[in-house]
Design a protein around this motif. Structure first.
Motif, short mmCIF file in Angstrom:
data_model
loop_
_atom_site.label_atom_id
_atom_site.label_comp_id
_atom_site.label_asym_id
_atom_site.label_seq_id
_atom_site.Cartn_x
_atom_site.Cartn_y
_atom_site.Cartn_z
N ARG A 31 -6.98 6.67 -0.51
CA ARG A 31 -5.84 6.18 0.28
C ARG A 31 -6.34 5.74 1.65
O ARG A 31 -7.18 6.42 2.26
N TYR A 32 -5.82 4.62 2.11
CA TYR A 32 -6.14 4.08 3.43
C TYR A 32 -4.85 3.89 4.21
O TYR A 32 -3.78 3.65 3.63
N LYS A 33 -4.98 3.92 5.53
CA LYS A 33 -3.80 3.72 6.38
C LYS A 33 -4.16 2.87 7.59
O LYS A 33 -5.21 3.06 8.22
N PHE A 34 -3.29 1.93 7.92
CA PHE A 34 -3.44 1.09 9.11
C PHE A 34 -3.09 1.89 10.34
O PHE A 34 -2.06 2.58 10.39
N ILE A 35 -3.94 1.83 11.37
CA ILE A 35 -3.73 2.55 12.62
C ILE A 35 -3.68 1.54 13.76
O ILE A 35 -4.66 0.84 14.02
N ASN A 36 -2.55 1.47 14.43
CA ASN A 36 -2.31 0.52 15.51
C ASN A 36 -2.67 1.18 16.83
O ASN A 36 -1.81 1.58 17.61
N ARG A 37 -3.97 1.28 17.11
CA ARG A 37 -4.43 1.97 18.31
C ARG A 37 -3.94 1.31 19.59
O ARG A 37 -3.70 1.97 20.60
N GLY A 38 -3.82 -0.01 19.55
CA GLY A 38 -3.40 -0.73 20.75
C GLY A 38 -1.90 -0.78 20.95
O GLY A 38 -1.43 -1.38 21.93
N GLU A 39 -1.14 -0.14 20.06
CA GLU A 39 0.32 -0.11 20.15
C GLU A 39 0.91 -1.51 20.30
O GLU A 39 1.82 -1.75 21.07
N HIS A 40 0.37 -2.44 19.53
CA HIS A 40 0.87 -3.82 19.53
C HIS A 40 2.25 -3.86 18.90
O HIS A 40 2.55 -3.14 17.94
N LYS A 41 3.11 -4.73 19.42
CA LYS A 41 4.46 -4.90 18.91
C LYS A 41 4.51 -6.16 18.04
O LYS A 41 4.16 -7.25 18.50
N PHE A 42 4.95 -6.00 16.82
CA PHE A 42 4.92 -7.10 15.87
C PHE A 42 6.29 -7.79 15.80
O PHE A 42 7.32 -7.12 15.78
N PRO A 43 6.30 -9.12 15.74
CA PRO A 43 7.57 -9.86 15.74
C PRO A 43 8.33 -9.68 14.42
O PRO A 43 7.76 -9.30 13.39
N ASP A 44 9.62 -9.96 14.45
CA ASP A 44 10.46 -9.87 13.25
C ASP A 44 9.88 -10.73 12.13
O ASP A 44 9.42 -11.86 12.37
N GLY A 45 9.91 -10.19 10.94
CA GLY A 45 9.43 -10.93 9.78
C GLY A 45 7.94 -10.89 9.56
O GLY A 45 7.43 -11.50 8.62
N PHE A 46 7.21 -10.15 10.40
CA PHE A 46 5.75 -10.11 10.29
C PHE A 46 5.33 -9.56 8.92
O PHE A 46 4.42 -10.10 8.28
N ALA A 47 5.97 -8.49 8.48
CA ALA A 47 5.59 -7.86 7.22
C ALA A 47 5.73 -8.82 6.04
O ALA A 47 4.89 -8.83 5.14
N LYS A 48 6.76 -9.64 6.05
CA LYS A 48 6.96 -10.59 4.95
C LYS A 48 5.85 -11.64 4.91
O LYS A 48 5.36 -12.00 3.83
N VAL A 49 5.45 -12.13 6.07
CA VAL A 49 4.38 -13.12 6.12
C VAL A 49 3.06 -12.49 5.68
O VAL A 49 2.29 -13.10 4.92
N LEU A 50 2.81 -11.28 6.14
CA LEU A 50 1.60 -10.58 5.73
C LEU A 50 1.59 -10.33 4.23
O LEU A 50 0.57 -10.52 3.56
N GLN A 51 2.74 -9.93 3.68
CA GLN A 51 2.82 -9.69 2.24
C GLN A 51 2.51 -10.96 1.44
O GLN A 51 1.84 -10.90 0.40
N LYS A 52 2.98 -12.08 1.92
CA LYS A 52 2.71 -13.35 1.24
C LYS A 52 1.21 -13.63 1.19
O LYS A 52 0.68 -14.10 0.16
N GLU A 53 0.51 -13.36 2.30
CA GLU A 53 -0.93 -13.57 2.34
C GLU A 53 -1.65 -12.59 1.40
O GLU A 53 -2.60 -12.97 0.70
N ILE A 54 -1.19 -11.35 1.37
CA ILE A 54 -1.79 -10.35 0.49
C ILE A 54 -1.59 -10.75 -0.97
O ILE A 54 -2.51 -10.67 -1.80
N ASP A 55 -0.38 -11.21 -1.31
CA ASP A 55 -0.10 -11.62 -2.70
C ASP A 55 -1.00 -12.78 -3.13
O ASP A 55 -1.46 -12.82 -4.28
N ALA A 56 -1.27 -13.69 -2.20
CA ALA A 56 -2.10 -14.85 -2.54
C ALA A 56 -3.54 -14.46 -2.84
O ALA A 56 -4.25 -15.19 -3.55
N MET A 57 -3.99 -13.32 -2.36
CA MET A 57 -5.37 -12.90 -2.58
C MET A 57 -5.63 -12.54 -4.04
O MET A 57 -6.79 -12.47 -4.47
N ALA A 58 -4.58 -12.34 -4.83
CA ALA A 58 -4.75 -12.04 -6.25
C ALA A 58 -5.42 -13.19 -7.00
O ALA A 58 -5.97 -13.00 -8.10
N ASN A 59 -5.38 -14.38 -6.43
CA ASN A 59 -5.96 -15.56 -7.09
C ASN A 59 -7.43 -15.77 -6.77
O ASN A 59 -8.06 -16.68 -7.31
N LEU A 60 -8.00 -14.95 -5.90
CA LEU A 60 -9.40 -15.13 -5.51
C LEU A 60 -10.35 -14.65 -6.59
O LEU A 60 -10.08 -13.65 -7.28
#
Length: 400
Positions: A31-60
């Motif tokens: 198991r791995y976990k993302f750690i936001n050490r810099g306490e960056h604030k992510f804009p609305d909808g960021f997770a959806k855009v990231l998920q789209k990029e992750i899904d596209a990696m299945a084709n590599l």
């Protein structure tokens, strides 16, 4: 168009460790976990855009040219492993992404031999998407090239070797591409390679890397903290028979490492890597260790890789040149020197399991206390087992 267009757009040590895991620990889950050490604030909808990029990696998939590059440059990776890698596909179901307001959570779970490749792409996707979605304007490519050129001029004057280690927190694919191209084309002998296998393949340079903290963290959780360093290195030798001989020192503090880095291992490994704590103190400690073992330090190498910039490289070089072999792995200062705040983010192994052991938390005790990872309970247990409670700089366990 997706950001990730090559399955080898990843750090080399991920593939070298994957080979080790497939050979020795194919039953282990992680198991791995993302750690936001810099306490960056992510804009609305960021997770959806990231998920789209992750899904596209299945084709590599590994291309014929990429496989040939591995075979030519990495003879210690077996043909069986390269065949496995050719058939490997990312499985996006192993990645869980959630966003609550401006807070982002990313977790990965699955067999270790599969999930080990997710860390680096997730981090550089988060970095690039953050700058894109927050409309952050960076300096031009021409300015990136000029800054890189000036750094290489200094490294050439210092007569030191430098590798590019900046994939995980790069500003973007484009910036890393520009940087590696300039490093390759710039005159002089300082540039020796890159940790990114895709760019090593693209520019025909050496892929650089051995292992990361997770290799030691796993062995500590499975076999015990007191023998974690020695068994990790012994198992590494079992996989590579002396190749890839730079040992990482600070998973359980460098003091503990050198206590377990016996004469056999000190002679067998080509050198060590510094990744946290004071570099001058570490260098002196390393030289003293080799001298104690009756080994000429000039026959060994330290690779410094912790938050380096030109000034730090010059200071370290002035302190140790002619006393021990030196090399430098430079990351963010090369691939994210863009007049924007570099992201302070990591993705860490948190737990391991296999058919004979339940989920067990892993620990990293860095030479800098703000880099400790693990639950407070597991960190305290590790410190107790390793007699670290009274060592300055380790009095405040973090709860990552």
């Amino acid at each position: 168009m997706s950001i990730v267009n090559s399955i080898i757009d990843n750090d080399f040590y991920k593939f070298t460790m994957q080979f080790g895991v497939t050979k020795l620990y194919p039953d282990v889950k992680a198991r791995y976990k993302f750690i936001n050490r810099g306490e960056h604030k992510f804009p609305d909808g960021f997770a959806k855009v990231l998920q789209k990029e992750i899904d596209a990696m299945a084709n590599l998939a590994l291309t014929k040219s990429e496989k040939e590059f591995f075979a030519k440059n990495c003879p210690y990776l077996s043909p069986a492993y390269l065949d496995f890698l050719q058939g490997y596909r990312y499985d996006p179901s192993e990645v869980i992404i959630t966003q609550n307001g401006s807070d982002l959570e990313v977790e990965v779970e699955g067999y270790w031999y599969r999930t080990i490749l997710w860390e680096v792409p997730i981090l550089y996707l988060i970095s690039e998407l953050y700058y894109t979605l927050t409309n952050a304007e960076r300096i031009s490519n021409a300015e990136v090239i000029e800054r890189t050129s000036n750094k290489v001029d200094l490294y050439n004057r210092l007569d030191v070797t430098v590798a590019e280690f900046g994939t995980r927190r790069r500003h973007s694919y484009e910036v890393q591409d520009v940087v590696v191209q300039e490093l390759k084309n710039h005159s002089g002998k300082s540039f020796v390679g890159t940790s990114n296998v895709h760019f090593a393949h693209k520019y025909d340079v050496k892929p650089i890397g051995t292992h990361a903290h997770e290799w030691f963290m796993f062995h500590g959780a499975r076999y015990g903290f007191k023998i974690a360093n020695s068994i990790s290195l012994d198992r590494w030798v079992k996989v590579y028979y002396g190749d890839l001989g730079i040992a990482l020192t600070d998973t359980y503090t460098s003091d503990v490492f050198f206590g377990q880095f016996d004469k056999k291992l000190s002679k067998l490994f080509d050198g060590v890597r510094h990744d946290s704590g004071d570099p001058i103190e570490f260098g002196e400690k390393t030289i003293a260790h080799y001298q104690k073992m009756g080994i000429n330090p000039l026959f060994k190498t330290i690779i410094f890789s912790d938050g380096l910039n030109s000034e730090k490289v010059e200071t370290i070089t002035n302190s140790f040149k002619g006393r021990i072999g030196l090399s430098f792995g430079i990351g963010t200062n090369l691939t994210n020197d863009t007049d924007l705040r570099p992201m302070n983010i990591v993705m860490k192994l948190t737990e391991i399991s296999s058919f004979d052991i339940p989920w067990t938390g892993v620990v990293k005790l860095s030479d800098e206390k703000n880099k400790h990872t693990g639950t407070e309970r597991m960190i305290s247990l590790a410190k107790e087992m390793l007699n670290l409670d009274d060592i300055p700089g380790h009095e405040a366990p973090l709860n990552d």
